[in-house]
Design an enzyme around this catalytic site. Structure first.
Site, short mmCIF file in Angstrom:
data_model
loop_
_atom_site.label_atom_id
_atom_site.label_comp_id
_atom_site.label_asym_id
_atom_site.label_seq_id
_atom_site.Cartn_x
_atom_site.Cartn_y
_atom_site.Cartn_z
N LEU A 19 5.55 42.02 -33.68
CA LEU A 19 6.85 42.50 -34.17
C LEU A 19 8.02 42.10 -33.26
CD1 LEU A 19 7.60 44.34 -36.72
CD2 LEU A 19 8.32 45.96 -34.96
N HIS A 20 9.05 41.58 -33.88
CA HIS A 20 10.27 41.21 -33.16
C HIS A 20 11.45 41.38 -34.11
CE1 HIS A 20 8.53 37.63 -35.01
NE2 HIS A 20 9.78 37.33 -35.32
N VAL A 21 12.64 41.56 -33.51
CA VAL A 21 13.84 41.84 -34.30
C VAL A 21 14.89 40.80 -33.97
CG1 VAL A 21 15.68 43.55 -34.66
CG2 VAL A 21 13.33 44.33 -34.31
N ASP A 43 17.33 33.65 -28.68
CA ASP A 43 16.40 32.93 -29.53
C ASP A 43 16.46 31.45 -29.17
OD1 ASP A 43 15.02 33.43 -32.51
OD2 ASP A 43 15.73 31.37 -32.20
N TYR A 78 5.76 34.56 -36.89
CA TYR A 78 4.86 34.99 -35.80
C TYR A 78 4.61 36.48 -35.96
CZ TYR A 78 6.58 30.54 -34.19
OH TYR A 78 6.91 29.21 -34.14
N HIS A 81 12.21 39.75 -40.17
CA HIS A 81 11.81 38.82 -41.22
C HIS A 81 10.56 39.32 -41.93
CE1 HIS A 81 13.72 34.81 -39.65
NE2 HIS A 81 14.55 35.51 -40.39
N TYR A 82 10.58 39.16 -43.26
CA TYR A 82 9.32 39.30 -43.99
C TYR A 82 9.27 38.17 -45.01
CZ TYR A 82 5.07 41.15 -45.76
OH TYR A 82 3.75 41.29 -46.08
N GLN A 83 8.32 37.26 -44.92
CA GLN A 83 7.31 37.16 -43.87
C GLN A 83 7.93 36.59 -42.59
OE1 GLN A 83 3.96 37.83 -44.21
NE2 GLN A 83 4.10 38.35 -46.36
N PRO A 84 7.43 37.03 -41.44
CA PRO A 84 7.82 36.36 -40.21
C PRO A 84 6.99 35.09 -40.03
CG PRO A 84 6.30 38.13 -39.72
CD PRO A 84 6.51 38.15 -41.21
O1 G7M Z 1 10.40 34.16 -38.56
P1 G7M Z 1 10.20 34.97 -37.35
O2 G7M Z 1 10.72 36.37 -37.54
O3 G7M Z 1 8.76 34.97 -36.89
O4 G7M Z 1 11.12 34.32 -36.23
C1 G7M Z 1 10.68 33.96 -34.95
C2 G7M Z 1 11.91 33.61 -34.12
O5 G7M Z 1 11.47 33.27 -32.80
C3 G7M Z 1 12.68 32.40 -34.65
O6 G7M Z 1 14.05 32.75 -34.79
C4 G7M Z 1 12.46 31.32 -33.57
O7 G7M Z 1 13.58 30.48 -33.38
C5 G7M Z 1 12.17 32.15 -32.33
N1 G7M Z 1 11.30 31.44 -31.38
C6 G7M Z 1 10.19 30.73 -31.69
N2 G7M Z 1 9.66 30.24 -30.53
C7 G7M Z 1 8.43 29.44 -30.49
C8 G7M Z 1 10.43 30.66 -29.49
C9 G7M Z 1 10.34 30.48 -28.07
O8 G7M Z 1 9.43 29.84 -27.51
N3 G7M Z 1 11.31 31.09 -27.33
C10 G7M Z 1 12.34 31.81 -27.92
N4 G7M Z 1 13.26 32.34 -27.12
N5 G7M Z 1 12.43 32.00 -29.25
C11 G7M Z 1 11.48 31.43 -30.04
#
Ligand code: G7M
Length: 256
Positions: free
Chosen positions: A195-197, A124, A192, A187-190
């Site tokens: 879907l990512h974990v 991350d 972005y 995350h909820y809400q994420p």
């Molecule tokens: O809240 P959500 O579940 O959407 O979390 C998105 C995660 O993506 C956060 O932990 C951010 O630190 C991580 N993240 C956001 N960006 C823009 C980037 C990126 O450009 N590269 C990487 N590796 N992680 C990111």
């Protein structure tokens, strides 16, 4: 620009208290001393994140402000959250850049390229990869169109189990951190909506790992196994900053 002090590592602490640092004594009383320590510049780095150009949404996300706990019913999701997402969501170009290997490809820890169940696991942005105490990786799925927890159904169980199993084993191989020391969640809400974990070290109170945002992946899998439409029916609570547009939408609908 976001400035953060990072965790100490064992090595850096040893070097900090060695002769290379200077210090000023503040209080000396019997065996008790307080000092200001000035380590060498190399040990004194500040993790800096630059978002340029920042949009209004980024500024709202990082501005200190009051929070609200929102309880989103299935009906609220349809009538407030989904229309908001269709209007307003954060650009996810950075996600596509990672999936298409245009950026951060040298940081990929593991990839399963299956279009339905595959994902890319990488550090991350919040982790500088220097110490295990604040280990933080994310698994980004290859499949497009799954926005969040709300979209998950039994059809996605193979994907979710695959991320859990292969993600944990890749982290064990590369960083020697076993599954029992990791918190694996969505995350909820994420921020972005692709879907990512999240995989974080249990010793690290990662931002967003609290009960108002994090959902353990193992619980998510179990809930869907128990009830196929769990995440389409469940009332989900989350905290949101007062000025964020989703909070405003809930407020305008009389739900805050
Ligand atoms: O809240 P959500 O579940 O959407 O979390 C998105 C995660 O993506 C956060 O932990 C951010 O630190 C991580 N993240 C956001 N960006 C823009 C980037 C990126 O450009 N590269 C990487 N590796 N992680 C990111």
């Amino acid at each position: 620009m976001i400035l953060e002090k990072t965790a100490f590592t064992e090595d850096s602490v040893e070097n900090m208290i060695s002769g290379e640092s200077t210090f000023k004594v503040n209080i000396q009383n019997d065996i008790y001393n307080t000092l200001d320590l000035y380590p060498s510049a190399l040990l004194n780095g500040i993790k800096t994140t630059l978002i340029y150009p920042a949009t209004e949404k980024h500024i709202a996300k990082y501005t200190a402000q009051d929070m609200h706990l929102i309880t989103e019913t299935a009906q609220d999701y349809e009538s407030i959250t989904l229309p908001y997402l269709n209007r307003e969501q954060f650009n996810i170009q950075w996600v596509f850049n990672i999936l298409e290997k245009k950026t951060e490809s040298e940081r990929i820890v593991f990839e399963d390229s299956n279009p339905e169940t595959g994902f890319i696991l990488l550090p991350d942005m919040k982790w500088n990869t220097k110490q295990m105490e604040d280990l933080y990786l994310i698994a980004i799925i290859h499949k497009h169109g799954i926005k969040s927890l709300r979209d998950l159904t039994p059809e996605h169980l193979p994907l979710l189990r695959n991320i859990l199993n292969k993600g944990l084993s890749a982290i064990l191989d590369k960083y020697h951190v076993p599954a029992s020391k990791l918190r694996v969640y969505l995350h909820y809400q994420p921020s972005y909506y692709h879907l990512h974990v999240h995989f974080t070290h249990l010793r690290f109170n990662a931002p967003g790992s609290g009960v108002d945002r994090a959902h353990l992946l193992s619980d998510v899998i179990d809930n869907i196994e128990l009830m196929p439409d769990y995440y389409q029916r469940k009332t989900l609570s989350f905290s949101s900053k007062e000025n964020e547009k989703l909070s405003v939408a809930f407020s305008e609908a009389g739900r805050i």
